[in-house]
Design a protein around this motif. Structure first.
Motif, mmCIF file in Angstrom:
data_model
loop_
_atom_site.group_PDB
_atom_site.id
_atom_site.type_symbol
_atom_site.label_atom_id
_atom_site.label_comp_id
_atom_site.label_asym_id
_atom_site.label_seq_id
_atom_site.Cartn_x
_atom_site.Cartn_y
_atom_site.Cartn_z
ATOM 1 N N ARG A 35 34.910 36.490 27.205
ATOM 2 C CA ARG A 35 36.033 35.599 27.496
ATOM 3 C C ARG A 35 36.618 36.044 28.819
ATOM 4 O O ARG A 35 37.417 36.977 28.899
ATOM 5 C CB ARG A 35 37.078 35.672 26.372
ATOM 6 N N LEU A 36 36.196 35.361 29.872
ATOM 7 C CA LEU A 36 36.599 35.789 31.211
ATOM 8 C C LEU A 36 38.064 35.507 31.464
ATOM 9 O O LEU A 36 38.682 36.154 32.289
ATOM 10 C CB LEU A 36 35.740 35.066 32.256
ATOM 11 N N VAL A 37 38.621 34.521 30.792
ATOM 12 C CA VAL A 37 40.035 34.201 30.947
ATOM 13 C C VAL A 37 40.647 34.201 29.554
ATOM 14 O O VAL A 37 40.644 33.194 28.870
ATOM 15 C CB VAL A 37 40.249 32.837 31.620
ATOM 16 N N GLY B 175 30.409 28.611 31.685
ATOM 17 C CA GLY B 175 29.814 29.193 30.489
ATOM 18 C C GLY B 175 28.883 28.230 29.786
ATOM 19 O O GLY B 175 27.777 28.601 29.359
ATOM 20 N N GLN B 176 29.297 26.973 29.657
ATOM 21 C CA GLN B 176 28.433 25.993 29.008
ATOM 22 C C GLN B 176 27.202 25.694 29.855
ATOM 23 O O GLN B 176 26.114 25.462 29.315
ATOM 24 C CB GLN B 176 29.224 24.714 28.751
ATOM 25 N N ALA C 51 35.518 33.460 37.145
ATOM 26 C CA ALA C 51 34.684 33.074 36.010
ATOM 27 C C ALA C 51 33.407 33.903 35.923
ATOM 28 O O ALA C 51 32.865 34.095 34.836
ATOM 29 C CB ALA C 51 34.336 31.593 36.103
ATOM 30 N N LEU C 52 32.919 34.399 37.055
ATOM 31 C CA LEU C 52 31.635 35.108 37.089
ATOM 32 C C LEU C 52 31.793 36.599 37.340
ATOM 33 O O LEU C 52 30.816 37.265 37.651
ATOM 34 C CB LEU C 52 30.749 34.502 38.181
ATOM 35 N N HIS C 53 33.023 37.118 37.200
ATOM 36 C CA HIS C 53 33.221 38.524 37.581
ATOM 37 C C HIS C 53 32.528 39.483 36.619
ATOM 38 O O HIS C 53 32.272 40.638 36.963
ATOM 39 C CB HIS C 53 34.714 38.842 37.638
ATOM 40 N N VAL D 271 24.158 37.046 39.510
ATOM 41 C CA VAL D 271 24.880 36.023 40.255
ATOM 42 C C VAL D 271 24.501 36.151 41.728
ATOM 43 O O VAL D 271 24.567 37.252 42.286
ATOM 44 C CB VAL D 271 26.402 36.150 40.081
ATOM 45 N N THR D 272 24.124 35.057 42.328
ATOM 46 C CA THR D 272 23.754 35.038 43.746
ATOM 47 C C THR D 272 24.578 33.974 44.448
ATOM 48 O O THR D 272 24.567 32.806 44.043
ATOM 49 C CB THR D 272 22.260 34.732 43.926
#
Length: 326
Positions: free
Chosen positions: A147-149, A189-190, A215-217, A225-226
């Motif tokens: 849960r990034l947030v 995420g989805q 969101a991608l941290h 992640v690129t």
């Protein structure tokens, strides 16, 4: 306008009481006009002093919608939640003022399904990624997407240097969780669950790139992640080189496009989020190149297109725009 003109006359040494008085009753009390002039000289302000006013949040309006527009119920909710308690009359004035300027109270029959759908989307994002279990059985073990947030409010966790990588913050500033960041997180995420595509757009300076980075941290294990920077006036050759360099592939850039595409496709065989920032610069041939990488049977890409006007760039390629999940 009156005060500004009187100041001009005062600066020229031509201001008299007759100017301040004007026609009886036209400008109000003479003492009031002299006070306006004194304020303009000392504070440099010719407008009225702005008055602080109560602003109701979206959450407060949702509570009000669930209560069927009962302001007293909203007042009780705010009292139970703690914090600064406003008077019931102040809440009534704020609701009436916002309603007069066009804000519509959500219908309870509509607000409740929307809230349930929001919870469902969050649950799908939490359960987003699935992969084979370590035992190699056919059974699939669901991996929880972090849960990034989180639901709780407060500042966003940052690195040792006091800022999220790639996001510059002024001294003392912190990243905070907002509904927009949560929406971006759920959409990404989805998309990761289905190896889909997301488009993040909006006016410049609204925090699109920061929301995607938040969101991608902390992506789940096994994902990378690129970030692919879009060159100015990009061509297909330039975009191919940008993807190659962003993946940090070993060796020199191949001398033929076929070899370069093969090396990129091989690197994209592992689960990876490919973020294309400033996507509004992309012409149709570059978008088609990204789509070819996404459609390649050997790649596992979640595509995130980010930029002010990126949705307009996508509209030029309907076969890609129709497959954007969010």
């Amino acid at each position: 306008m009156l005060v500004a003109r009187l100041l001009e006359l005062d600066a020229a040494g031509a201001l008299t009481t007759a100017h301040v008085c004007g026609r009886p009753g036209r400008w109000g009390n003479v003492r009031t006009v002299w006070r306006w002039l004194d304020t303009a000289r000392t504070e440099g302000r010719v407008e009225r002093r702005p008055r602080a006013r109560l602003e109701l949040s979206d959450q407060a309006w949702e509570v009000l919608a669930q209560a069927g527009g009962n302001v007293a119920a909203l007042h009780r909710h705010m009292k139970e939640a703690g914090g600064e308690l406003l008077s019931l009359a102040s809440l009534h004035r704020a609701v009436r003022r916002d309603s007069e300027v066009g804000r519509v109270l959500p219908d309870r029959a509509v607000a409740r399904p929307e809230r349930d759908e929001q919870q469902t989307r969050q649950a799908l994002a939490d359960l987003a990624l699935a992969g084979p279990s370590e035992a190699g059985a056919a059974k699939v073990a669901a991996r929880r997407l972090p849960r990034l947030v989180p639901e709780a409010t407060g500042s966003f966790p940052v690195g040792e240097n006091g800022a999220l990588e790639g996001v510059a913050l002024p001294a003392g500033a912190q990243l905070v969780r907002t509904s927009s960041v949560r929406a971006v997180t759920e959409a990404v995420g989805q998309a990761m669950a289905t190896q889909g595509a997301v488009c993040v757009f909006g006016n410049p300076g609204r925090g699109k790139t920061a929301a995607v980075r938040m969101a991608l941290h902390a992506v789940p294990p096994g994902w990378k992640v690129t970030w692919v920077p879009v060159p100015v006036r990009p061509s297909v050759a330039g975009m191919r080189r940008a993807v190659f360099d962003a993946l940090a592939l070993a060796g020199r850039f191949p001398h033929t496009s076929a070899l370069a595409d093969a090396a990129v496709a091989e690197a994209l065989g592992e689960a990876r989020v490919l973020v294309v920032d400033e996507a509004q610069r992309l012409p149709v041939p570059c978008l088609e190149h990204l789509q070819s990488l996404w459609d390649h049977p050997g790649t596992r890409i979640t595509l995130v297109l980010c930029g002010a006007g990126s949705e307009r760039a996508l509209s030029r390629l309907p076969q890609l725009a129709s497959r954007i999940g969010a």
